[in-house]
Design a protein around this motif. Structure first.
Motif, short mmCIF file in Angstrom:
data_model
loop_
_atom_site.label_atom_id
_atom_site.label_comp_id
_atom_site.label_asym_id
_atom_site.label_seq_id
_atom_site.Cartn_x
_atom_site.Cartn_y
_atom_site.Cartn_z
N ILE A 94 0.98 -1.39 0.35
CA ILE A 94 -0.36 -0.11 0.19
C ILE A 94 0.99 1.25 0.14
CG2 ILE A 94 -1.06 1.25 1.81
CD1 ILE A 94 -2.33 -1.30 2.36
N GLN A 95 1.99 1.56 0.65
CA GLN A 95 2.84 2.25 0.77
C GLN A 95 3.64 2.60 -0.48
OE1 GLN A 95 3.02 4.55 3.14
NE2 GLN A 95 1.82 3.72 4.27
N ARG A 96 3.51 1.85 -0.92
CA ARG A 96 4.54 1.47 -2.40
C ARG A 96 3.79 2.28 -3.63
NH1 ARG A 96 6.43 -4.10 -1.59
NH2 ARG A 96 7.45 -4.15 -3.97
N ASP A 97 2.28 2.00 -3.05
CA ASP A 97 1.90 2.78 -4.97
C ASP A 97 1.63 4.22 -4.90
OD1 ASP A 97 -0.42 2.93 -6.30
OD2 ASP A 97 -1.58 3.19 -5.47
N ARG A 98 2.77 4.91 -3.56
CA ARG A 98 2.53 6.25 -3.46
C ARG A 98 3.66 6.49 -5.11
NH1 ARG A 98 2.95 10.22 1.34
NH2 ARG A 98 2.47 7.63 2.54
N ARG B 162 -3.55 3.53 -12.36
CA ARG B 162 -4.47 2.56 -11.94
C ARG B 162 -4.33 1.40 -11.28
NH1 ARG B 162 -9.03 5.86 -14.01
NH2 ARG B 162 -9.11 7.40 -15.36
N MET B 163 -3.54 0.38 -12.45
CA MET B 163 -3.46 -0.83 -12.13
C MET B 163 -2.75 -1.00 -10.87
SD MET B 163 -0.81 -2.37 -14.55
CE MET B 163 -1.36 -1.48 -17.04
N GLY B 164 -2.13 0.48 -10.51
CA GLY B 164 -1.23 0.54 -8.95
C GLY B 164 -2.35 0.61 -7.67
N ASP B 165 -3.28 1.32 -7.83
CA ASP B 165 -4.53 1.22 -6.87
C ASP B 165 -5.41 0.09 -7.24
OD1 ASP B 165 -4.27 4.47 -7.32
OD2 ASP B 165 -6.04 4.69 -8.46
N HIS B 166 -5.61 -0.89 -8.53
CA HIS B 166 -6.17 -2.16 -7.89
C HIS B 166 -5.24 -2.58 -7.20
CE1 HIS B 166 -9.63 -1.58 -10.18
NE2 HIS B 166 -9.61 -1.18 -10.43
N VAL B 167 -4.11 -3.45 -7.10
CA VAL B 167 -3.16 -4.06 -6.31
C VAL B 167 -3.11 -2.96 -5.08
CG1 VAL B 167 -0.56 -4.57 -6.16
CG2 VAL B 167 -1.37 -4.24 -8.08
N ARG C 79 -3.51 4.38 3.28
CA ARG C 79 -2.86 3.93 1.63
C ARG C 79 -2.85 6.65 2.13
NH1 ARG C 79 -7.42 2.60 -1.98
NH2 ARG C 79 -6.19 3.62 -3.90
N PRO C 80 -1.71 6.11 1.35
CA PRO C 80 -1.19 7.45 0.80
C PRO C 80 -2.21 8.08 0.35
CG PRO C 80 0.31 6.08 -0.13
CD PRO C 80 -0.96 4.83 0.05
N LYS C 81 -2.36 9.58 0.63
CA LYS C 81 -3.98 9.98 0.39
C LYS C 81 -3.48 11.42 -0.51
CE LYS C 81 -7.69 7.92 2.34
NZ LYS C 81 -6.59 7.48 2.84
N SER D 126 0.48 18.34 -3.15
CA SER D 126 -0.16 18.76 -4.54
C SER D 126 -1.00 18.38 -5.06
CB SER D 126 0.39 19.63 -5.84
OG SER D 126 0.59 18.43 -6.80
N SER D 127 -2.12 19.81 -5.98
CA SER D 127 -3.44 19.50 -6.16
C SER D 127 -3.08 18.76 -7.57
CB SER D 127 -3.85 21.06 -6.71
OG SER D 127 -3.96 21.36 -8.22
N ASN D 128 -2.15 19.15 -8.47
CA ASN D 128 -1.47 18.30 -9.52
C ASN D 128 -2.05 16.26 -9.36
OD1 ASN D 128 -0.82 17.41 -11.75
ND2 ASN D 128 1.27 17.09 -11.06
N ALA D 129 -0.91 16.68 -8.35
CA ALA D 129 -0.68 14.77 -7.25
C ALA D 129 -2.32 14.27 -7.12
CB ALA D 129 -0.30 14.97 -5.89
N GLU D 130 -3.11 14.96 -6.46
CA GLU D 130 -4.27 14.81 -6.58
C GLU D 130 -5.08 14.36 -7.34
OE1 GLU D 130 -8.23 16.73 -3.84
OE2 GLU D 130 -6.84 18.59 -5.02
N LEU D 131 -4.90 15.38 -8.40
CA LEU D 131 -5.29 14.93 -9.70
C LEU D 131 -4.90 13.27 -10.18
CD1 LEU D 131 -6.37 18.09 -10.30
CD2 LEU D 131 -7.82 16.76 -10.05
N GLY D 132 -4.10 13.11 -9.79
CA GLY D 132 -3.45 12.24 -10.31
C GLY D 132 -3.88 10.84 -9.98
N LYS D 133 -4.60 10.77 -8.69
CA LYS D 133 -5.94 9.73 -8.29
C LYS D 133 -6.86 9.84 -8.91
CE LYS D 133 -4.53 7.61 -5.47
NZ LYS D 133 -3.90 6.01 -5.32
N ILE D 134 -7.15 8.37 -9.41
CA ILE D 134 -8.28 7.91 -10.45
C ILE D 134 -8.01 8.59 -11.72
CG2 ILE D 134 -10.59 8.14 -10.63
CD1 ILE D 134 -10.94 9.02 -7.71
#
Lengths: 238, 238
Positions: free
Chosen positions: B155-159, B198-203, B223-225, B230-238
């Motif tokens: 979970i940490q490595r997804d960062r 996204r694959m990382g998110d499913h893992v 889970r890293p939130k 930054s807002s760019n990193a935030e948009l990286g999710k999903i």
């Protein structure tokens, strides 16, 4: 009499879970529409409401999963009843993903209000979101009424959403090539279009579950296959 | 004695399903690596192999779902055993999605071989895919060994994967702004990067299921939130 009692308890429990699914569906439908509206009207307050509201959707998914597992453990349902509960769990998973995409769309509103708008694209995105919301409404109605025909209709309509996405993809490419200053906003808008198209895929998955529930098999040829169209349309999938 | 017999039958059935999950996981790991290799080496034959291989992954998911439903119906498992089976079904759903993303990456290889390569990006995408494949391997090991610590590590490595994605996103923007002829290929490469993220998110979701299975609760803070960065990193999710 003992059997009848057990059946009624199962049905009552299931009804409670189905009410939660409908509530979750209503929240997700509203999130789709609000997110698209917040984008078109550059309404950051509405966008914030969508972002905050996703927690309630996630909480409902957890509740449905818990209640479903408890129902299985308590009532040892028959094969057919078990299929219903497993379907409910899958539907709640799909709803949760759609809610996530709506939240993501609302997040991008906050970024896009700081950039010049791209002519016409917000209205097109809102039409696409509206179509997905209507498909979701029908998919959930099809579930409640065990209406495989309506579910098949939803599956067919996903083709329209894919076409809307492909048209937008080409439009964004053109805007970016015309003026490099459009690139960043078009990248965000393109994500929104893609995520909306994915919402359609999740709605389609719900409709497929309904067909499976009613007919006992997943529709093989019902779902429009990207592979039958151009390579660009094909890439539109996933 | 009767109880012991039932428990053994359940365990034997579960073992069969777990073997199918491991087989599915192996196919998905290979699909990730092959898809990334086909992209880097512009190897259309390997890409075609990945596309064709997705059917076997989908078939395994169906089989696991069927066998799990049959196991629940036949053995009426206890609450804890039930949780294991429901986890298995969720994991197979995540694996199927990851396989779909690998297939999509392979599809884009066919389009990208017709365009000039974007310097360095294919190697970076392959490193990212390699990281996701290693995370998946560890997540499945964590499931088999009921190792919550290893799952938390995944979970940490997804960062890291999210950071790789954000770096590539900025790189593609720069390439597009420098030369509009890069726009189309960068749009495809960006999709590949996003899908790998996204694959990382499913893992991560698989790893969270393992933690839930072992500890009885989903890791809240593990889970890293994106919201913390930054807002760019935030948009990286999903």
């Amino acid at each position: 009499m003992a059997d009848k009692h057990i059946v009624s308890a199962f049905d009552r429990d299931l009804e409670g879970i189905q009410a939660q699914i409908m509530k979750m569906g209503g929240l997700v439908e509203a999130a789709i529409l609000d997110a698209a509206q917040s984008l078109e009207e550059r309404d950051e307050e509405l966008a914030e409401k969508v972002r905050a509201g996703d927690k309630a959707i996630d909480a409902l998914e957890d509740l449905i999963n818990e209640n479903s597992a408890r129902l299985i453990a308590l009532r040892s349902p028959t094969a057919i009843d078990l299929r219903v509960i497993l379907t409910v769990m899958k539907i709640s998973g799909n709803l949760e993903r759609i809610g996530d995409y709506a939240k993501n769309m609302a997040k991008r509103t906050g970024v896009l209000v700081q950039m010049s708008p791209i002519s016409g694209s917000h209205a097109a995105l809102r039409r696409m979101a509206r179509e997905v919301q209507l498909m979701l409404k029908d998919a959930l109605d099809a579930y409640i009424r065990r209406d495989a025909e309506l579910a098949m209709d939803v599956i067919q309509r996903d083709r329209d959403v894919d076409q809307m996405y492909n048209a937008l993809f080409r439009e964004f490419l053109t805007f970016m090539m015309e003026d490099p200053r459009n690139i960043t906003s078009c990248m965000h808008l393109h994500f929104i279009a893609k995520n909306t198209e994915r919402m359609g895929d999740h709605v389609t998955s719900i409709a497929e579950q309904v067909v499976y529930l009613v007919r006992g098999k997943i529709p093989e040829d019902g779902r429009p296959k990207g592979d039958q169209t151009s390579s660009n349309a094909e890439l539109g999938k996933i």
